[in-house]
Design an enzyme around this catalytic site. Structure first.
Site, PDB file in Angstrom:
ATOM      1  N   ASP A  13       0.785  -1.230   0.000  1.00  0.00           N
ATOM      2  CA  ASP A  13       0.000   0.000   0.000  1.00  0.00           C
ATOM      3  C   ASP A  13       0.828   1.297   0.000  1.00  0.00           C
ATOM      4  O   ASP A  13       0.483   2.246  -0.691  1.00  0.00           O
ATOM      5  CB  ASP A  13      -0.962  -0.002   1.201  1.00  0.00           C
ATOM      6  CG  ASP A  13      -1.953   1.147   1.154  1.00  0.00           C
ATOM      7  OD1 ASP A  13      -2.453   1.445   0.050  1.00  0.00           O
ATOM      8  OD2 ASP A  13      -2.223   1.742   2.193  1.00  0.00           O
ATOM      9  N   CYS A  53     -23.581   5.867  -0.565  1.00  0.00           N
ATOM     10  CA  CYS A  53     -22.565   6.879  -0.262  1.00  0.00           C
ATOM     11  C   CYS A  53     -23.220   8.164   0.246  1.00  0.00           C
ATOM     12  O   CYS A  53     -24.036   8.770  -0.465  1.00  0.00           O
ATOM     13  CB  CYS A  53     -21.716   7.172  -1.500  1.00  0.00           C
ATOM     14  SG  CYS A  53     -20.432   8.421  -1.181  1.00  0.00           S
TER      15      CYS A  53
END
Length: 359
Positions: free
Chosen positions: A120, A184
């Site tokens: 990451d 969302c």
């Protein structure tokens, strides 16, 4: 697997020649917000072979971190702080990197080929490479979705100079479902498979260094670190088992923390509570900013004394959020205090919090 990985796949290092164009389009649209490092590393980020010219194959591995309960249930308890599932225990970078190094070392010894490990923090686009390696597909929320683990996979990668047997890429399998887009709270998806981080609460509460933009404060609710909404509603999660990795299980004190306790933390208390957690990386001021937004959305006037105690905080970020919380909870009290604090305030952004239209 003996090392604790739940998913494994191999793809050619050059499996996704479409990535540079997609990345550059997102950067041109400004969807990365103030994550300048994404633009700074765009050339290397666009392809593993740009990151390391000697790479021939990429091994992508996943660890299931499926939660024991529905993380969205906490959103109905506004005096508690909702911390994203991935951050409720040890920093996953630390857990995965050690396992990857062990596997990479074994591969290097057996193949004689050079290897590099990524988790990451490096400019490697793990999710599309995981799709190419057959672990799953990038869903309409842009997160990797697995048939076996839903949207709950931590990813890590090993690049190697060895040419390894390859897995088939996974086809996108979202069908007509739009649950992740519909849930969302800030409409952060311009279109399916596209994310504008500037509207994403996961970005705003973690990466964004300034005050939370006014339009997103009420939608933020009590999400004080990250946002799990689009992950948690994915229908594929019904096939996901709870994580078997004990080190990824939530710490009790981070599952249902009271906003009243969190807003009183000093730097030492913050560091102690979040020792080993990714939350610690954002620092106390940004964390208190988030907590105060949560308190402002709580409708609990019993928290007013704790909010007022932060009006004179040394951090402008904290003072600004405290003013907003005070005005939300007790407008008349805020009006009574405004002139006193305005006379002391030398930061124009903080001063404007006393008068900005909250509607």
């Amino acid at each position: 697997m003996a090392l604790g990985f739940d998913s494994f796949g191999i793809a050619p290092a050059d499996a996704r020649p479409d990535l540079p164009e997609k990345l550059n389009a997102a950067l041109a649209a400004g969807w990365h917000g103030d994550m300048a490092w994404m633009a700074d590393t765009a050339e290397r980020r666009g392809s593993p072979t740009q990151l390391w010219a000697g790479a021939k194959s990429i091994i992508v591995l996943g660890i299931n971190y499926g939660p024991e309960s529905d993380p969205l249930a906490l959103l109905g308890e506004p005096t508690l702080g909702a911390i994203s599932v991935y951050a409720r225990n040890r920093d996953y970078h630390e857990i995965i990197k050690g396992k990857l190094k062990e596997l990479a070392g074994l591969l290097a010894r057996r193949s004689g080929a050079e290897v590099k490990v990524f988790v990451d923090t490096a400019p490697l686009m793990e999710k599309p490479m995981a799709e190419a390696a057959g672990l799953g597909w990038q869903g309409k929320h842009t997160v990797l979705v697995s048939r076996a683990f839903g949207s709950w996979l931590f990813l890590g990668a090993i690049l190697t100079a060895a040419e390894l047997p390859l897995d088939k890429p996974h086809a996108e399998s979202c069908g007509s479902c739009t649950k992740c887009l519909d849930v969302c709270p800030t409409n952060a998806f311009p279109a399916p498979f596209q994310l504008d981080a500037r509207r994403c609460l996961a970005y705003l509460s973690v990466e964004h260094k300034g005050q939370i933009p006014l339009e997103f404060r009420v939608p933020m609710g009590n999400r004080i670190y990250g946002c799990d909404d689009c992950l948690a509603v994915c229908p594929w999660n019904k096939f996901a088992s709870v994580s078997r990795e004990a080190r990824l299980r939530a710490r009790d004190e981070l599952e249902r923390p009271a906003l009243a306790d969190l807003v009183q933390l000093d730097d030492a208390g913050f560091r102690a509570l979040f020792a080993g957690s990714p939350v610690k990386r954002i620092g106390l001021a940004r964390f208190l900013r988030n907590v105060l937004i949560g308190i402002g959305n709580s409708a609990d006037i019993g928290l007013l004394p704790l909010v007022e105690a932060r009006l004179a905080d040394e951090s402008a970020l904290v003072r600004g959020a405290a003013i907003w919380a005070l005005r939300r909870l007790a407008p008349e009290r805020a009006t009574a205090l405004s002139q006193t604090y305005l006379l002391r305030e030398d930061n124009p952004d903080v001063a404007s919090e006393w008068t900005v239209d909250l509607a």
